[in-house]
Design a protein around this motif. Structure first.
Motif, PDB file in Angstrom:
ATOM      1  N   GLU A 177       0.909  -1.199   0.055  1.00 33.39           N
ATOM      2  CA  GLU A 177       0.136   0.032  -0.006  1.00 33.39           C
ATOM      3  C   GLU A 177       0.765   1.203  -0.130  1.00 33.39           C
ATOM      4  OE1 GLU A 177      -3.890  -1.696   2.480  1.00 33.39           O
ATOM      5  OE2 GLU A 177      -2.071  -0.541   3.541  1.00 33.39           O
ATOM      6  N   ARG A 178       2.012   1.397   0.887  1.00 37.12           N
ATOM      7  CA  ARG A 178       2.648   2.404   0.884  1.00 37.12           C
ATOM      8  C   ARG A 178       3.300   2.816  -0.524  1.00 37.12           C
ATOM      9  NH1 ARG A 178       3.660   4.511   5.743  1.00 37.12           N
ATOM     10  NH2 ARG A 178       3.088   3.229   7.593  1.00 37.12           N
ATOM     11  N   GLN A 179       4.084   1.598  -1.160  1.00 35.67           N
ATOM     12  CA  GLN A 179       4.470   1.767  -2.550  1.00 35.67           C
ATOM     13  C   GLN A 179       3.442   2.443  -3.349  1.00 35.67           C
ATOM     14  OE1 GLN A 179       6.439  -1.691  -3.796  1.00 35.67           O
ATOM     15  NE2 GLN A 179       7.739  -1.832  -2.062  1.00 35.67           N
ATOM     16  N   ALA A 180       2.234   1.910  -3.546  1.00 37.49           N
ATOM     17  CA  ALA A 180       1.197   2.525  -4.375  1.00 37.49           C
ATOM     18  C   ALA A 180       0.749   3.795  -4.193  1.00 37.49           C
ATOM     19  CB  ALA A 180       0.042   1.330  -4.312  1.00 37.49           C
ATOM     20  N   LEU A 181       0.654   4.069  -2.977  1.00 37.97           N
ATOM     21  CA  LEU A 181       0.291   5.365  -2.538  1.00 37.97           C
ATOM     22  C   LEU A 181       1.410   6.531  -2.666  1.00 37.97           C
ATOM     23  CD1 LEU A 181      -1.312   4.543   0.924  1.00 37.97           C
ATOM     24  CD2 LEU A 181      -2.483   5.472  -1.037  1.00 37.97           C
ATOM     25  N   ASP A 182       2.664   5.908  -2.466  1.00 35.28           N
ATOM     26  CA  ASP A 182       3.785   6.929  -2.681  1.00 35.28           C
ATOM     27  C   ASP A 182       3.583   7.500  -4.425  1.00 35.28           C
ATOM     28  OD1 ASP A 182       4.557   7.165  -0.352  1.00 35.28           O
ATOM     29  OD2 ASP A 182       6.108   5.847  -0.354  1.00 35.28           O
ATOM     30  N   GLY A 183       3.645   6.269  -4.864  1.00 30.88           N
ATOM     31  CA  GLY A 183       3.707   6.366  -6.464  1.00 30.88           C
ATOM     32  C   GLY A 183       2.590   7.131  -7.232  1.00 30.88           C
ATOM     33  N   PHE A 184       1.265   7.045  -6.286  1.00 33.45           N
ATOM     34  CA  PHE A 184       0.262   7.885  -7.008  1.00 33.45           C
ATOM     35  C   PHE A 184       0.435   9.363  -6.324  1.00 33.45           C
ATOM     36  CE2 PHE A 184      -3.649  10.134  -5.879  1.00 33.45           C
ATOM     37  CZ  PHE A 184      -4.718  10.159  -6.835  1.00 33.45           C
ATOM     38  N   ARG A 185       1.016   9.594  -5.421  1.00 31.47           N
ATOM     39  CA  ARG A 185       1.266  11.032  -4.920  1.00 31.47           C
ATOM     40  C   ARG A 185       2.252  11.734  -5.620  1.00 31.47           C
ATOM     41  NH1 ARG A 185       3.421  11.534   1.069  1.00 31.47           N
ATOM     42  NH2 ARG A 185       5.625  11.258  -0.093  1.00 31.47           N
ATOM     43  N   ALA A 186       3.372  10.980  -6.221  1.00 34.75           N
ATOM     44  CA  ALA A 186       4.376  11.755  -7.160  1.00 34.75           C
ATOM     45  C   ALA A 186       3.628  12.041  -8.557  1.00 34.75           C
ATOM     46  CB  ALA A 186       5.419  10.593  -7.650  1.00 34.75           C
ATOM     47  N   GLN A 187       2.409  11.825  -8.785  1.00 28.47           N
ATOM     48  CA  GLN A 187       1.799  11.976  -9.963  1.00 28.47           C
ATOM     49  C   GLN A 187       0.880  13.241  -9.804  1.00 28.47           C
ATOM     50  OE1 GLN A 187       1.387   8.802 -13.023  1.00 28.47           O
ATOM     51  NE2 GLN A 187       1.189   7.591 -11.394  1.00 28.47           N
ATOM     52  N   GLN A 188       0.879  13.640  -8.593  1.00 29.73           N
ATOM     53  CA  GLN A 188      -0.341  14.612  -8.052  1.00 29.73           C
ATOM     54  C   GLN A 188       0.420  15.746  -7.644  1.00 29.73           C
ATOM     55  OE1 GLN A 188      -3.517  13.591  -9.037  1.00 29.73           O
ATOM     56  NE2 GLN A 188      -2.789  11.727  -9.504  1.00 29.73           N
ATOM     57  N   ALA A 189       0.022  16.793  -6.866  1.00 22.54           N
ATOM     58  CA  ALA A 189       0.661  17.945  -6.389  1.00 22.54           C
ATOM     59  C   ALA A 189       0.258  18.188  -5.147  1.00 22.54           C
ATOM     60  CB  ALA A 189       0.184  18.964  -7.414  1.00 22.54           C
ATOM     61  N   VAL A 190       1.363  17.582  -4.042  1.00 24.13           N
ATOM     62  CA  VAL A 190       1.265  17.720  -2.872  1.00 24.13           C
ATOM     63  C   VAL A 190       2.559  18.249  -2.367  1.00 24.13           C
ATOM     64  CG1 VAL A 190       1.043  16.512  -0.718  1.00 24.13           C
ATOM     65  CG2 VAL A 190      -0.358  15.605  -2.603  1.00 24.13           C
ATOM     66  N   GLY A 191       2.615  19.416  -1.560  1.00 27.11           N
ATOM     67  CA  GLY A 191       3.763  19.836  -0.969  1.00 27.11           C
ATOM     68  C   GLY A 191       3.747  21.473  -0.472  1.00 27.11           C
ATOM     69  N   ALA A 192       4.706  22.116  -0.485  1.00 30.01           N
ATOM     70  CA  ALA A 192       4.674  23.565  -0.404  1.00 30.01           C
ATOM     71  C   ALA A 192       4.394  24.241  -1.409  1.00 30.01           C
ATOM     72  CB  ALA A 192       6.330  23.952   0.151  1.00 30.01           C
ATOM     73  N   PRO A 193       3.899  25.524  -1.433  1.00 33.80           N
ATOM     74  CA  PRO A 193       3.333  26.149  -2.685  1.00 33.80           C
ATOM     75  C   PRO A 193       4.115  26.215  -3.944  1.00 33.80           C
ATOM     76  CG  PRO A 193       2.852  27.337  -0.621  1.00 33.80           C
ATOM     77  CD  PRO A 193       3.809  26.473  -0.255  1.00 33.80           C
ATOM     78  N   GLU A 194       5.568  26.528  -3.707  1.00 33.27           N
ATOM     79  CA  GLU A 194       6.264  26.599  -4.836  1.00 33.27           C
ATOM     80  C   GLU A 194       6.224  25.234  -5.736  1.00 33.27           C
ATOM     81  OE1 GLU A 194       7.379  27.579  -2.031  1.00 33.27           O
ATOM     82  OE2 GLU A 194       8.064  29.560  -1.964  1.00 33.27           O
ATOM     83  N   ALA A 195       6.506  24.106  -4.920  1.00 30.67           N
ATOM     84  CA  ALA A 195       6.498  22.860  -5.491  1.00 30.67           C
ATOM     85  C   ALA A 195       5.205  22.518  -6.031  1.00 30.67           C
ATOM     86  CB  ALA A 195       6.785  21.738  -4.429  1.00 30.67           C
ATOM     87  N   VAL A 196       4.137  22.852  -5.483  1.00 32.93           N
ATOM     88  CA  VAL A 196       2.625  22.540  -5.948  1.00 32.93           C
ATOM     89  C   VAL A 196       2.536  23.359  -7.120  1.00 32.93           C
ATOM     90  CG1 VAL A 196       0.302  22.918  -5.534  1.00 32.93           C
ATOM     91  CG2 VAL A 196       1.746  21.728  -3.805  1.00 32.93           C
ATOM     92  N   VAL A 197       2.680  24.737  -7.312  1.00 24.81           N
ATOM     93  CA  VAL A 197       2.140  25.169  -8.680  1.00 24.81           C
ATOM     94  C   VAL A 197       3.117  24.737  -9.654  1.00 24.81           C
ATOM     95  CG1 VAL A 197       1.159  27.245  -7.464  1.00 24.81           C
ATOM     96  CG2 VAL A 197       3.698  27.225  -7.813  1.00 24.81           C
ATOM     97  N   GLY A 198       4.617  24.554  -9.344  1.00 30.19           N
ATOM     98  CA  GLY A 198       5.599  24.062 -10.268  1.00 30.19           C
ATOM     99  C   GLY A 198       4.935  22.730 -10.764  1.00 30.19           C
ATOM    100  N   ARG A 199       4.585  21.808 -10.077  1.00 30.75           N
ATOM    101  CA  ARG A 199       4.034  20.470 -10.510  1.00 30.75           C
ATOM    102  C   ARG A 199       2.638  20.983 -11.452  1.00 30.75           C
ATOM    103  NH1 ARG A 199       4.097  15.987 -12.925  1.00 30.75           N
ATOM    104  NH2 ARG A 199       2.879  14.299 -12.211  1.00 30.75           N
ATOM    105  N   LEU A 200       1.927  21.475 -10.877  1.00 33.45           N
ATOM    106  CA  LEU A 200       0.374  21.764 -11.726  1.00 33.45           C
ATOM    107  C   LEU A 200       1.029  22.475 -13.036  1.00 33.45           C
ATOM    108  CD1 LEU A 200      -1.698  23.330  -8.842  1.00 33.45           C
ATOM    109  CD2 LEU A 200      -1.864  21.139  -9.975  1.00 33.45           C
ATOM    110  N   ALA A 201       1.871  23.327 -12.949  1.00 32.43           N
ATOM    111  CA  ALA A 201       2.290  23.925 -14.451  1.00 32.43           C
ATOM    112  C   ALA A 201       2.915  22.866 -15.366  1.00 32.43           C
ATOM    113  CB  ALA A 201       3.186  25.140 -14.121  1.00 32.43           C
ATOM    114  N   GLN A 202       3.777  21.853 -14.887  1.00 31.12           N
ATOM    115  CA  GLN A 202       4.145  20.900 -15.591  1.00 31.12           C
ATOM    116  C   GLN A 202       3.257  20.153 -16.145  1.00 31.12           C
ATOM    117  OE1 GLN A 202       6.598  18.134 -13.287  1.00 31.12           O
ATOM    118  NE2 GLN A 202       7.374  17.202 -15.020  1.00 31.12           N
TER     119      GLN A 202
END
Length: 324
Positions: free
Chosen positions: A264-289
Motif C-alpha cells: 500500500e505504501r508503494q502504491a500511495l507513494d507512486g500515486f502522490r508523485a503524479q499529483q501535486a502535494v507539498g509546499a506552494p512553490e513545488a505544488v504550482v510548479g507541478r501543476l504547471a508541469q
C-alpha cells in the motif's frame, strides 16, 4: 506561470466524529470560499454508500451552492449517467441553467459511484452495469433532450468525464469538452488526451478540443504539513485499492498511525508523485508541469483534506502563488 483558469472539485468528505449534515452545512461556506478566491468553476461528484464521502446528489449541491454565490460556475463532476434517466438529468440541469444563467455545467460520467453491487443495482432498478453502447446512448439522449425537450433558455455547458482512452474517444466523437480524471487514473492521462485531440469532431457544444485536467492537490506552508494533511485520504485510498469503501474519513492523527502494508505504501507513494502535494512553490510548479505536458486548457484541483479551513487554505495558497 501558465495563464489558464483554476477550478475546484468537491467530493464532500464526511469526517470522523461529524455527521453528514455537518458536511452539508460546510458546502455553502466552501462554495463562497472558492468564489472569493477567484476559482473559475466548482463541481460536485456523485458517490453512494460510502462512510467517507456523502451521498449528496450533485444537482442538489449545485442548486444549494448557486443560491449562496453569484458568479462562480457550478455543476456536476460528474453526475453518473447510468444511474439516472436521461430526460430527468436534462430537466434538472436545464432548470438550473435557466435559474442561474451562464453558470451551470453538466459534467457526465460513467461509473456507478459505489463499490457495493447491491447499491449499484438499486440505482439502476435491478439492471447490471451499463455497456459501452448503453452509456453512449445515455449521454447522447441527455444532450438531445436538453435541446429538443427542455430548452428553457440558456443551456448548461456539457462535459464528459474520462479516466480511460474509451472515455476520451466518446467525448471526441460527440464533440464535447473532456474532463480528464488524472486524480483517479493518472497512468491513463496521456492516452486520454492524445486520443481525444486526434479524433475530435466539432459540434454545437464545442468547436475545438477542450481539456480540463483534474489533479489531487494538497498545499501547505511546508511539504511535511502538506503530507500530514493528505494522510486521511491515503487511508481511504488504501481501502479502495482492495475494492472497499468502508473506511470513514479519518483525522490526520488517526491516519498517522494507520498500519499500511508495504504494498500500500508503494502504491500511495507512486500515486502522490503524479499529483501535486507539498509546499506552494513545488505544488504550482507541478501543476504547471502537468498543464504544459497535457496542453490542458484548465486545471481542476481536488483537495481531500479533513478540516474545512485547511482545505480552503490549500486552495488559497495555490491561487496566491499561481499568479506569480
Amino acid at each position: 506561470m501558465l495563464d489558464i483558469p483554476l477550478s475546484a472539485l468537491e467530493v464532500a468528505m464526511v469526517q470522523t466524529g461529524t455527521r453528514a449534515v455537518d458536511t452539508l452545512r460546510d458546502t455553502a461556506d466552501f462554495a463562497r470560499g472558492m468564489e472569493r478566491l477567484g476559482y473559475h468553476r466548482l463541481w460536485y461528484a456523485e458517490h453512494h454508500h460510502s462512510p467517507a464521502i456523502g451521498a449528496f446528489p450533485p444537482v442538489v449541491l449545485t442548486a444549494h451552492a448557486a443560491a449562496s454565490t453569484s458568479v462562480i460556475r457550478l455543476g456536476s463532476g460528474g453526475v453518473l449517467a447510468p444511474n439516472h434517466a436521461p430526460l430527468a438529468l436534462a430537466e434538472q440541469f436545464g432548470t438550473l441553467a435557466a435559474l442561474h444563467e451562464d453558470r451551470i455545467d453538466l459534467g457526465i460520467g460513467r461509473g456507478p459511484g459505489t463499490f457495493d453491487e447491491g447499491i449499484a443495482r438499486a440505482l439502476r432498478r435491478g439492471a447490471g452495469p451499463a455497456t459501452d453502447a448503453e452509456y453512449r446512448e445515455d449521454v447522447a439522449a441527455v444532450l438531445s433532450f436538453l435541446v429538443e425537450e427542455v430548452a428553457l433558455g440558456p443551456l448548461p455547458e456539457p462535459w464528459l468525464l474520462a479516466s480511460s482512452a474509451a472515455g476520451g474517444a466518446l467525448a471526441a466523437a460527440l464533440g464535447l469538452p473532456v474532463a480528464v480524471a488524472h486524480h483517479i487514473r493518472p497512468d491513463n492521462t496521456r492516452a486520454v488526451v492524445e486520443g481525444y485531440r486526434a479524433a475530435f469532431t466539432a459540434s454545437r457544444w464545442c468547436e475545438r478540443p477542450r481539456v480540463l485536467l483534474c489533479v489531487e492537490t494538497v498545499c501547505a506552508q511546508t511539504e511535511e504539513e502538506a503530507v500530514w494533511r493528505a494522510g486521511p485520504m491515503n487511508v481511504v485510498k488504501a481501502g479502495l485499492l482492495q475494492g472497499l469503501s468502508r473506511t470513514p474519513f479519518p483525522t490526520p492523527e488517526q491516519a498517522a498511525v494507520h498500519p499500511f502494508t508495504e504494498q500500500e505504501r508503494q502504491a500511495l507513494d507512486g500515486f502522490r508523485a503524479q499529483q501535486a502535494v507539498g509546499a506552494p512553490e513545488a505544488v504550482v510548479g507541478r501543476l504547471a508541469q502537468l498543464a504544459g505536458e497535457t496542453g490542458a486548457d484548465e486545471l481542476m484541483l481536488t483537495t481531500p483534506v479533513y478540516d474545512l479551513r485547511e482545505r480552503i487554505g490549500s486552495y488559497e495558497l495555490v491561487r496566491k502563488y499561481w499568479g506569480r
